[in-house]
Every structure is written in structure tokens, then in C-alpha cells.
Design a protein around this motif. Structure first.
Motif, short mmCIF file in Angstrom:
data_model
loop_
_atom_site.label_atom_id
_atom_site.label_comp_id
_atom_site.label_asym_id
_atom_site.label_seq_id
_atom_site.Cartn_x
_atom_site.Cartn_y
_atom_site.Cartn_z
N LEU A 121 0.84 -1.13 -0.07
CA LEU A 121 -0.17 0.03 0.01
C LEU A 121 0.71 1.13 -0.04
O LEU A 121 0.41 2.21 -0.80
N VAL A 124 2.32 1.64 -3.37
CA VAL A 124 1.32 2.09 -4.41
C VAL A 124 1.18 3.67 -4.28
O VAL A 124 1.17 4.29 -5.16
N LEU A 125 1.05 4.25 -3.29
CA LEU A 125 0.79 5.58 -3.04
C LEU A 125 2.15 6.24 -3.53
O LEU A 125 2.14 7.40 -4.11
N TYR A 129 2.01 8.71 -6.77
CA TYR A 129 2.56 10.16 -6.63
C TYR A 129 3.52 10.38 -7.82
O TYR A 129 3.66 11.29 -8.62
N LEU A 148 -0.89 -2.52 -6.83
CA LEU A 148 -2.40 -2.31 -6.38
C LEU A 148 -3.17 -3.68 -6.51
O LEU A 148 -3.86 -3.96 -6.00
N LEU A 188 -9.79 0.48 -4.28
CA LEU A 188 -8.48 0.87 -3.68
C LEU A 188 -7.85 1.66 -4.89
O LEU A 188 -7.27 2.96 -4.70
N ARG A 191 -9.41 5.43 -4.77
CA ARG A 191 -8.96 6.08 -3.33
C ARG A 191 -7.47 6.55 -3.52
O ARG A 191 -7.45 7.69 -3.06
N VAL A 192 -6.67 5.66 -3.80
CA VAL A 192 -5.43 6.35 -4.09
C VAL A 192 -5.16 7.16 -4.99
O VAL A 192 -4.43 8.14 -4.86
N VAL A 196 -3.62 11.10 -4.22
CA VAL A 196 -2.49 11.32 -4.92
C VAL A 196 -2.90 12.62 -5.57
O VAL A 196 -1.97 13.45 -5.63
N PHE A 248 -8.50 3.27 3.40
CA PHE A 248 -8.29 3.00 1.91
C PHE A 248 -9.24 1.85 1.77
O PHE A 248 -9.76 1.92 0.45
#
Length: 273
Positions: A121, A124-125, A129, A148, A188, A191-192, A196, A248
Motif C-alpha cells: 500500500l 502504491v501511494l 505520486y 495495487l 483501492l 481511493r489512491v 495522490v 483505504f
């Protein structure tokens, strides 16, 4: 499908780790040391799941030999567990799901979910970004996408294992697993992406939004009197950690119908960002 499930998980894990390593190597060779060290730091929380896996091996009566410790030090302990599940499933053949297989699958799915939440997680963030901020870095987008998918698959595997552990061994067909995977990936992913883009536009204010959301979800969990953990200090810590996860995605930790809880979760998430 039953015997191939651990094999698919191992293949997805291998693809995710290869993309992760490729991103690290790319940042190092291109001189982008900030992204390099941040990407490397995403690996560190994964050792929590590896330590827990080693402790569970010892609790199950296995001797912690040097080769087993080396596997966990290389973050391959979860791989070892899924390899064991694959071997047990192969030996069982068409004789159905044995208790040993159920227990090994349950342990592996819980540990993999913990590893994914702590390691995949954040990765992924970060990579999402980087991909938004530096659109020329394709490695970041590929690595974020695979992580993801791996995280969504870990959530699906956890749900599948919980269904199998219930009386009657409810076996989810392939179509149901695919629907769960699409739901988890979409939830997910959106949300991500929202977090971002918010971070890209408003910088550090994203931490305030995430912090408020985390507090709301933690207090909501406390109000539900979740009794999965009984000691008071552990109960508070569990609710705080699960509240961070609820920023998340939703994980059902209470028996019984969950429609109302899911509705509340989505209502809060819709207002957060």
C-alpha cells in the motif's frame, strides 16, 4: 482452480517484486535518490509480517533453521508458506480440502494481507505520486499497478480463506473471485488516485485529511465494541491500526451481516475526498 490458487498468488508476488526492484534500480541509475530511498523504505514495514511468520512457524513446532531465517530476512517467508500450501494442495489432489490445507491457507492469507497493507500500500501511494508528478517515469506506473493488483488479490484471498474456515466450507467460484478482485481493485484504485491528486494540488494538507478520516474510522470501530482482541491496550491498538486501513478499504472483522457497516464506511469515504 483450487490447486492453482497458490500458484497464481506466487506468480503475482513475483511480478510485483520484480517491478519493485526495477523501480529501485531505475531510480538509482538515473540519480533520483529521493525516490530511490523512499522506494527502498517501503520494503522495511514488510519485515513485521516476516517476523510474525517466523514466530508462527516456531509456534507450530517447526525449528527455525538458518535457511528458514534467511528466507524471512530476504522477505520470502510468505512465499515459503504459499509454496507449502501448493504442495499440500497437490498431494490432496481431488480429495477435497483438508484441515491442514485450510489452516495453512488461513495463515498465509492473513500474513500476506498484513504484508500487503504494510508494504504494498505505501509503495502504491508513492509510485502513483511519482507517476503523476513525473509522467516520464513509466516504471512507477507499472510498479504501482502491479502492487495495487497484488494488494487487491491479498484482500480477495483473505475473504476466500475466511469463507473456507466457516462451517460448511463455502467455496467461492471463479466468477465470484473475479468480481471481488474487480471491486477491491476499483475501490483501492480510486481511493489512491484521489489521495495522490489531492496531494499533488494541496501538498501536505493531504495528511490532515487522512488524519481526520483515520480518527473518524477509529472512533467508529471503538463504538462498535469490536471484540476480536480482548486485552484493553491491544484492543485500542487494533482499532487504531484498523482505522488506518479503513482510510483505504473495508475489512469485515465482525461476524454477522455487514451491510449497514459497509454503507457507513462508503458514506464516510465519499465525504473524505
Amino acid at each position: 482452480m483450487r490447486g492453482s490458487f497458490p500458484g497464481l498468488f506466487l506468480a503475482l508476488l513475483a511480478a510485483e517484486r520484480c517491478a519493485h526492484l526495477c523501480a529501485i534500480v531505475h531510480y538509482r541509475l538515473s540519480g533520483q535518490y529521493v525516490w530511490f530511498w523512499l522506494t527502498v523504505s517501503c520494503l522495511v514495514p514488510g519485515y513485521t509480517a516476516q517476523l510474525l511468520s517466523a514466530l508462527w512457524f516456531r509456534a507450530d513446532g517447526h525449528q527455525l533453521r538458518l535457511w528458514l531465517l534467511v528466507l524471512h530476512a530476504l522477505q520470502l517467508g510468505i512465499w515459503k508458506r504459499y509454496w507449502d500450501v501448493l504442495q499440500v494442495a497437490t498431494k490432496a489432489g481431488g480429495n477435497g480440502i483438508t484441515r491442514e490445507l485450510l489452516m495453512q491457507q488461513g495463515d498465509a492469507s492473513v500474513l500476506r494481507l498484513l504484508e500487503a497493507l504494510l508494504q504494498s500500500l505505501p509503495h502504491v501511494l508513492l509510485q502513483a505520486y511519482v507517476f503523476v508528478a513525473e509522467v516520464t517515469i513509466c516504471f512507477a506506473g507499472v510498479s504501482a499497478g502491479l502492487s495495487l493488483l497484488s494488494l487487491a488479490w491479498a484482500l480477495v484471498s483473505y475473504s476466500r480463506s475466511m469463507c473456507l474456515l466457516k462451517p460448511g466450507h463455502l467455496y467461492l467460484p471463479a466468477a465470484a473471485l473475479l468480481c471481488l478482485l474487480l471491486w477491491r481493485t476499483g475501490m483501492l484504485g480510486t481511493r489512491v488516485l484521489a489521495l495522490v491528486l489531492f496531494a499533488r494540488l494541496y501538498s501536505y494538507w493531504v495528511f490532515a485529511v487522512v488524519g481526520i478520516h483515520w480518527l473518524v474510522m477509529s472512533f467508529w470501530l471503538v463504538a462498535q465494541q469490536t471484540d476480536i482482541v480482548t486485552p484493553p491496550c491491544h484492543w485500542r491498538l487494533f482499532n487504531c491500526l484498523l482505522g488506518a486501513v479503513y482510510v483505504f478499504c473495508y475489512i469485515n472483522v465482525r461476524p454477522g451481516a455487514s451491510k449497514l457497516r459497509v454503507a457507513v464506511f462508503y458514506a464516510v469515504s465519499a465525504q473524505a475526498i
